[in-house]
Design a protein around this motif. Sequence first.
Motif, PDB file in Angstrom:
ATOM      1  N   UNK A 108      46.241  33.800  17.195  1.00  0.00           N
ATOM      2  CA  UNK A 108      45.543  35.068  17.418  1.00  0.00           C
ATOM      3  C   UNK A 108      46.148  35.850  18.582  1.00  0.00           C
ATOM      4  N   UNK A 109      46.783  36.960  18.254  1.00  0.00           N
ATOM      5  CA  UNK A 109      47.341  37.821  19.282  1.00  0.00           C
ATOM      6  C   UNK A 109      48.495  37.220  20.054  1.00  0.00           C
ATOM      7  N   UNK A 110      49.030  36.096  19.596  1.00  0.00           N
ATOM      8  CA  UNK A 110      50.098  35.438  20.333  1.00  0.00           C
ATOM      9  C   UNK A 110      49.599  34.494  21.405  1.00  0.00           C
ATOM     10  N   UNK A 111      48.258  34.422  21.575  1.00  0.00           N
ATOM     11  CA  UNK A 111      47.707  33.470  22.544  1.00  0.00           C
ATOM     12  C   UNK A 111      48.226  33.698  23.945  1.00  0.00           C
ATOM     13  N   UNK A 132      49.776  32.402  10.880  1.00  0.00           N
ATOM     14  CA  UNK A 132      49.723  30.950  11.060  1.00  0.00           C
ATOM     15  C   UNK A 132      50.728  30.240  10.174  1.00  0.00           C
ATOM     16  N   UNK A 133      51.185  30.891   9.113  1.00  0.00           N
ATOM     17  CA  UNK A 133      52.072  30.241   8.155  1.00  0.00           C
ATOM     18  C   UNK A 133      53.523  30.697   8.251  1.00  0.00           C
ATOM     19  N   UNK A 134      53.848  31.538   9.257  1.00  0.00           N
ATOM     20  CA  UNK A 134      55.226  32.019   9.366  1.00  0.00           C
ATOM     21  C   UNK A 134      55.571  32.294  10.819  1.00  0.00           C
ATOM     22  N   UNK A 135      56.840  32.615  11.036  1.00  0.00           N
ATOM     23  CA  UNK A 135      57.324  32.928  12.377  1.00  0.00           C
ATOM     24  C   UNK A 135      57.733  34.399  12.441  1.00  0.00           C
ATOM     25  N   UNK A 136      57.053  35.166  13.284  1.00  0.00           N
ATOM     26  CA  UNK A 136      57.370  36.586  13.415  1.00  0.00           C
ATOM     27  C   UNK A 136      58.694  36.774  14.151  1.00  0.00           C
ATOM     28  N   UNK A 137      59.552  37.661  13.665  1.00  0.00           N
ATOM     29  CA  UNK A 137      60.839  37.902  14.334  1.00  0.00           C
ATOM     30  C   UNK A 137      60.668  38.350  15.778  1.00  0.00           C
ATOM     31  N   UNK A 138      61.438  37.746  16.668  1.00  0.00           N
ATOM     32  CA  UNK A 138      61.500  38.096  18.093  1.00  0.00           C
ATOM     33  C   UNK A 138      60.211  37.850  18.858  1.00  0.00           C
ATOM     34  N   UNK A 139      59.268  37.078  18.283  1.00  0.00           N
ATOM     35  CA  UNK A 139      58.076  36.650  18.993  1.00  0.00           C
ATOM     36  C   UNK A 139      58.263  35.221  19.499  1.00  0.00           C
ATOM     37  N   UNK A 140      57.233  34.710  20.162  1.00  0.00           N
ATOM     38  CA  UNK A 140      57.276  33.346  20.692  1.00  0.00           C
ATOM     39  C   UNK A 140      56.752  32.319  19.694  1.00  0.00           C
ATOM     40  N   UNK A 141      56.456  32.730  18.456  1.00  0.00           N
ATOM     41  CA  UNK A 141      55.868  31.810  17.475  1.00  0.00           C
ATOM     42  C   UNK A 141      56.707  30.548  17.291  1.00  0.00           C
ATOM     43  N   UNK A 142      57.972  30.734  16.993  1.00  0.00           N
ATOM     44  CA  UNK A 142      58.847  29.592  16.689  1.00  0.00           C
ATOM     45  C   UNK A 142      59.053  28.710  17.911  1.00  0.00           C
ATOM     46  N   UNK A 143      59.350  29.310  19.065  1.00  0.00           N
ATOM     47  CA  UNK A 143      59.646  28.507  20.253  1.00  0.00           C
ATOM     48  C   UNK A 143      58.413  27.747  20.750  1.00  0.00           C
ATOM     49  N   UNK A 144      57.246  28.382  20.708  1.00  0.00           N
ATOM     50  CA  UNK A 144      56.013  27.686  21.107  1.00  0.00           C
ATOM     51  C   UNK A 144      55.724  26.517  20.156  1.00  0.00           C
ATOM     52  N   UNK A 145      55.878  26.754  18.854  1.00  0.00           N
ATOM     53  CA  UNK A 145      55.597  25.701  17.875  1.00  0.00           C
ATOM     54  C   UNK A 145      56.529  24.507  18.068  1.00  0.00           C
ATOM     55  N   UNK A 146      57.791  24.792  18.305  1.00  0.00           N
ATOM     56  CA  UNK A 146      58.763  23.714  18.478  1.00  0.00           C
ATOM     57  C   UNK A 146      58.558  22.967  19.785  1.00  0.00           C
ATOM     58  N   UNK A 147      58.186  23.695  20.840  1.00  0.00           N
ATOM     59  CA  UNK A 147      58.025  23.057  22.150  1.00  0.00           C
ATOM     60  C   UNK A 147      56.737  22.246  22.245  1.00  0.00           C
ATOM     61  N   UNK A 148      55.601  22.814  21.766  1.00  0.00           N
ATOM     62  CA  UNK A 148      54.301  22.195  21.971  1.00  0.00           C
ATOM     63  C   UNK A 148      53.724  21.546  20.717  1.00  0.00           C
ATOM     64  N   UNK A 149      54.256  21.894  19.557  1.00  0.00           N
ATOM     65  CA  UNK A 149      53.719  21.347  18.318  1.00  0.00           C
ATOM     66  C   UNK A 149      52.410  21.983  17.898  1.00  0.00           C
ATOM     67  N   UNK A 150      52.006  23.025  18.607  1.00  0.00           N
ATOM     68  CA  UNK A 150      50.768  23.748  18.317  1.00  0.00           C
ATOM     69  C   UNK A 150      50.898  25.121  18.966  1.00  0.00           C
TER      70      UNK A 150
END
Length: 364
Positions: free
Chosen positions: A121-124, A99-117
């Motif tokens: 858990x498991x990448x949702x 929840x506090x970082x962005x995993x390399x090559x995952x969708x964490x960063x792009x989802x956070x930037x696009x939706x703000x949330x």
Amino acid sequence: MAGDSIGQLFRFTNWGESHGKAIGGVLEGCPAGISLSEDDLQPALDRRRPGQSKIVTQRKEADAVEILSGLYEGKTTGTPISLMIRNQDQRSKDYSEMAQLYRPSHADFTYQQKYGIRDVAGGGRSSARVTAPTVAAGAIAEKILQQFCGVSIVAYVKSVAEIEYSNFDPLVTREQVEQSVVRCPELSIAEKMIQKIEATRKQGDSIGGVIECVIQSVPVGLGEPIFDKLEADLAKAMLSINASKGFEIGSGFAGTRLSGSEHNDPFINSNGTIATRSNYSGGIQGGISNGMPIVFRVAFKPTATIIQDQQTVNLEGEAVTFKAKGRHDPCVLPRAVPIVEAMAALTLCDHWLRYRGYQNLTSE
């Protein structure tokens, strides 16, 4: 969120998250009167489910599908078919650090930037877990194609890292593919692939490879000119699969090294049926199926989650080091084989129904 549906006349909408109560989908456009039960769908899901061998993730999920609507006395009614698979073995605490970082090559960063949330858990929604209901829907599509057209769809692992099954047998069967947990039809090559995956897993790392798919008995005429070419829709379907990074059909990129005289597929009369002597086109010409086997390949990257120290940044952009937790596939290919088959079936079934519409109109 847009982009959860695929198909026009045969349309599938996927829903759910990796660690939610359930995942599922809604299939619209299924013809009425087709015999269907959950038992028809479960074998495909068993081939995709986690925990099926030592070379895949050990998450324990039965992936038991429930059909909630669209049936009456064991037959399809022509109304939407709702599918649901309950999640049972979530370990959401394994993802608390994410929840506090962005995993390399995952969708964490792009989802956070696009939706703000984002669902940590498991990448949702971005998890490959959500492909399970797609496989169930694909089993329905495959049943329709087999019943009305005799279509056969067989995918298999062609390569894992540098280890390649270089033979091509257009008549390879699903039974041959299922002889090995890695789903390569050549057992001697399959064993080398398994050893490679196991060694990679022990290092906390991951590897990728290529899946090849052969589709037999496809009717001539599936596909639309220009923007809805059959290979274009197949490419979209395949590249929608998690971890896919490339698509090629027929000769693919290797065809660029041939001349036109070498690459063209001469037409012949084969026992009263027009066919082609070679199949560099991969069964599709002008965006429309020509009756030859459709042959394509899908490239899958190494699984993004690895059990090694990695460098990334936290939500404030500060450099941090982390090591992933949880249960993950060291190589996605064995479980991706039925997903490739399902996406191919959904695409072909949609185009077959569109083709039937043209045939009905032109026959009057």
